[in-house]
Write an enzyme that holds these catalytic residues in place. Structure first.
Site, mmCIF file in Angstrom:
data_model
loop_
_atom_site.group_PDB
_atom_site.id
_atom_site.type_symbol
_atom_site.label_atom_id
_atom_site.label_comp_id
_atom_site.label_asym_id
_atom_site.label_seq_id
_atom_site.Cartn_x
_atom_site.Cartn_y
_atom_site.Cartn_z
ATOM 1 N N ILE A 132 1.045 -0.921 0.003
ATOM 2 C CA ILE A 132 0.098 0.115 -0.225
ATOM 3 C C ILE A 132 1.395 1.320 -0.193
ATOM 4 C CG2 ILE A 132 -1.433 1.638 1.752
ATOM 5 C CD1 ILE A 132 -2.840 -1.759 2.624
ATOM 6 N N ASP B 149 11.225 3.020 5.984
ATOM 7 C CA ASP B 149 11.162 1.654 6.140
ATOM 8 C C ASP B 149 12.259 0.800 6.544
ATOM 9 O OD1 ASP B 149 10.320 -1.192 6.341
ATOM 10 O OD2 ASP B 149 8.465 -0.657 4.922
ATOM 11 N N ALA C 47 -4.045 2.438 8.241
ATOM 12 C CA ALA C 47 -3.561 1.376 8.743
ATOM 13 C C ALA C 47 -4.174 0.614 9.505
ATOM 14 C CB ALA C 47 -1.893 1.587 8.611
ATOM 15 N N ARG C 48 -4.111 1.316 10.737
ATOM 16 C CA ARG C 48 -4.150 0.865 11.881
ATOM 17 C C ARG C 48 -4.633 1.827 13.228
ATOM 18 N NH1 ARG C 48 -6.960 -3.051 10.058
ATOM 19 N NH2 ARG C 48 -6.110 -5.220 9.641
ATOM 20 N N ASP D 245 -8.577 6.109 9.259
ATOM 21 C CA ASP D 245 -10.155 4.833 8.698
ATOM 22 C C ASP D 245 -10.493 4.182 9.739
ATOM 23 O OD1 ASP D 245 -11.899 3.994 6.635
ATOM 24 O OD2 ASP D 245 -9.962 2.567 5.984
ATOM 25 N N GLU E 40 -13.558 9.464 21.061
ATOM 26 C CA GLU E 40 -12.956 10.472 21.605
ATOM 27 C C GLU E 40 -12.875 11.402 20.333
ATOM 28 O OE1 GLU E 40 -9.763 7.846 21.366
ATOM 29 O OE2 GLU E 40 -12.064 7.859 22.117
ATOM 30 N N HIS F 148 -13.979 2.672 8.288
ATOM 31 C CA HIS F 148 -13.572 1.874 7.586
ATOM 32 C C HIS F 148 -13.375 1.518 6.524
ATOM 33 C CE1 HIS F 148 -11.087 -2.234 9.270
ATOM 34 N NE2 HIS F 148 -10.234 -1.542 8.210
ATOM 35 N N LEU F 149 -13.676 2.070 5.974
ATOM 36 C CA LEU F 149 -14.470 2.152 4.040
ATOM 37 C C LEU F 149 -12.260 1.375 3.211
ATOM 38 C CD1 LEU F 149 -16.051 4.879 3.203
ATOM 39 C CD2 LEU F 149 -16.784 2.409 4.548
ATOM 40 N N ALA G 123 -10.643 -1.333 2.639
ATOM 41 C CA ALA G 123 -10.611 -2.124 1.077
ATOM 42 C C ALA G 123 -12.020 -2.750 1.361
ATOM 43 C CB ALA G 123 -10.208 -3.674 2.752
#
Length: 387
Positions: A148, A167, A230-231, A255, A260, A272-273, A275
Site C-alpha cells: 500500500i 521503512d 493502517a490501524r 479510517d 474521542e 473503515h472503508l 478495503a
C-alpha cells in the site's frame, strides 16, 4: 478430501479456488482442516485438532489467536497487497480531504438548503473560510513501504508532491516497485521534521502501538496533516488531540473512528472503508483460498504471519512436512529418522521465523506408515504431515 469452514461470507471467486475433487466447503463442520475468515473473532473459539491452516482474507490478523495457532502447528495466512489498490486510492482521497477542508465545506453547503435564490451569493461570500493548500509541491512522508505504501508514494509523485519514504524493513520487491522519485529517509526523525503530510502504512503490533505519540508530534513540522489508513492503534489519540489543540497538528484523517475523535474540528473519521470495494474483497478471497489450498495439498507456505515462507516444487515420492521449534539439533534429528527408515531425500528445505521453523522433504523409498509418529515423537516437533 479436505474440509474447509468459512466464518464469514467469502467471495465466490475465492471459493472457486477450492476444487470439489479435493475440497469440501462445509460451514457447519466440527473438524475442518482449513478455515477461511475475514473479520470474525476467533480468540474465544476452540481450535479443533483437525485444523491445519487458517486463511485470513485481509492483511490484519488481530482477530486470530496467532500464538495459540503456532503452539498447535496451525499455519495462519494473510493476504498482504490484495486490498492495496482500494486502500491506496482512499489514502489519496484522504490527502485531498486533509488539504481542502472538504468535509466541513460540504456540511456548510448543505446548511444553505433553505436559502433559495440566495444560495449562489452566499456560497461566494462564505467559501473563503474553507481555503486549503494544494498538494503539488508539498512534502509527503510515507511511513511503511509495503504494497500500500508503495502505491501511495508512487501516486503522490505523479501528483507533484515531494515524497519521502521511511521503512527500515523494506522488501526487495517493494524497493523494485518504488518510484525513483521517492526519497529515502534514514530515520523517522528526519522525515517528520520536514514533511507537511505524513501517511502511516504500518502493521499494528507491540512495537508500533502508539507509534505517533507526544514525542513524535513535538518533532513534527508545525501544521502537519496526518493520515492513518493502517490501524487505529498506531496513534495515541490523547496525544493527537493535544497536538491538534496546540496547533502542532492541522488535520487528521483516519479510517478508524473512536469516540474521542468524533465531532472534533480538524479530524475526519471515515468508517473503515479502505478495503471496502468489491475488487478488494474478491482479491483477498482468491489469494487466501489459493494459499490455503497450496499448503493443504503441497505443504507450501506463502504469506504466513507465524511460519516461514517455504515453497518447493514437488519431486518424486512423498512429501514430509514438519513444523517444529527453531532449536539446535532438530534438522539432524529429522534426517536421522528419515535415514533410519531407509528413505532417500530428493529435496529438502528448512527455514525459520523467530521461534518457529518448518522443514519440508521430498523422499523416495518404502515409506513406513509409522514414520510420521517417529518424527512427531522428536522433542520440539509440533506437527508432521505426509503428503
Amino acid at each position: 478430501m479436505y474440509t474447509i469452514k468459512t466464518l464469514n461470507n467469502i467471495a465466490p471467486a475465492g471459493l472457486a479456488k477450492l476444487g470439489p475433487a479435493q475440497f469440501k466447503v462445509d460451514n457447519e463442520a466440527d473438524a475442518p482442516q482449513g478455515i477461511l475468515v475475514r473479520s470474525a473473532k476467533m480468540h474465544e473459539m476452540e481450535l479443533p485438532e483437525s485444523l491445519l491452516a487458517i486463511g485470513r482474507a485481509g492483511a490484519g490478523v488481530n482477530n486470530i489467536p496467532v500464538e495459540k495457532c503456532s503452539e498447535a502447528g496451525v499455519v495462519v495466512f494473510n493476504t498482504p497487497g490484495a486490498n492495496a489498490g482500494g486502500v491506496a486510492e482512499l489514502t489519496i482521497g484522504g490527502l485531498v480531504l486533509a488539504s481542502r477542508n472538504l468535509l466541513p465545506a460540504m456540511e456548510w453547503a448543505q446548511g444553505l438548503a433553505d436559502e433559495g435564490d440566495a444560495v449562489p451569493a452566499l456560497v461566494e461570500k462564505g467559501k473563503s473560510q474553507f481555503v486549503g493548500p494544494e498538494l503539488a509541491g508539498k512534502k509527503l512522508g510515507v511511513v511503511g513501504l509495503g504494497a500500500i505504501g508503495v502505491k501511495v508514494a508512487n501516486a503522490a509523485v505523479h501528483l507533484g508532491m515531494e515524497v519521502y519514504g521511511y521503512d527500515p524493513y523494506i522488501s526487495v520487491q517493494a524497493a523494485w516497485n518504488l518510484s525513483r522519485g521517492v526519497r529515502h529517509s534514514v530515520s523517522l526523525t528526519e522525515l517528520v521534521a520536514q514533511c507537511d503530510y505524513i501517511t502511516l502504512h504500518l502493521p499494528a503490533n507491540a512495537q508500533t502501538k502508539g507509534f505517533m505519540n507526544a514525542g513524535v508530534f513535538r518533532a513534527c513540522k508545525p501544521g502537519l496533516r496526518l493520515l492513518n489508513f493502517a490501524r487505529g492503534e498506531l496513534v495515541n489519540n490523547a496525544d493527537l488531540l493535544a497536538a491538534l489543540a496546540e496547533g502542532q497538528l492541522a488535520a487528521y484523517v483516519t479510517d478508524f473512528p473512536a469516540a474521542e475523535l468524533l465531532g472534533v474540528p480538524g479530524i475526519t473519521c471515515i468508517p473503515h472503508l479502505g478495503a471496502s470495494t468489491p475488487e478488494s474483497e474478491e482479491n483477498c478471497a482468491v489469494m487466501a483460498a489459493a494459499q490455503l489450498a497450496d499448503y493443504l495439498l503441497n505443504g507450501n507456505i506463502v504469506n504466513s504471519v507465524n511460519m516461514p515462507e517455504v515453497v518447493q516444487p514437488r519431486a518424486a515420492g512423498k512429501r514430509v512436512c514438519v513444523i517444529h521449534k527453531n532449536e539446535p539439533g532438530l534438522i539432524s534429528a529429522i534426517t536421522a529418522v528419515i535415514t533410519e527408515g531407509k528413505l532417500n531425500i530428493e529435496n529438502m528445505v528448512n527455514k525459520s521465523k523467530k521461534e518457529m521453523a518448518y522443514t519440508m522433504l521430498d523422499v523416495t523409498g518404502g515409506l513406513d506408515a509409522a514414520l510420521a509418529d517417529q518424527l512427531a515423537a522428536i522433542p520440539s516437533v509440533i506437527r508432521v504431515r505426509v503428503l
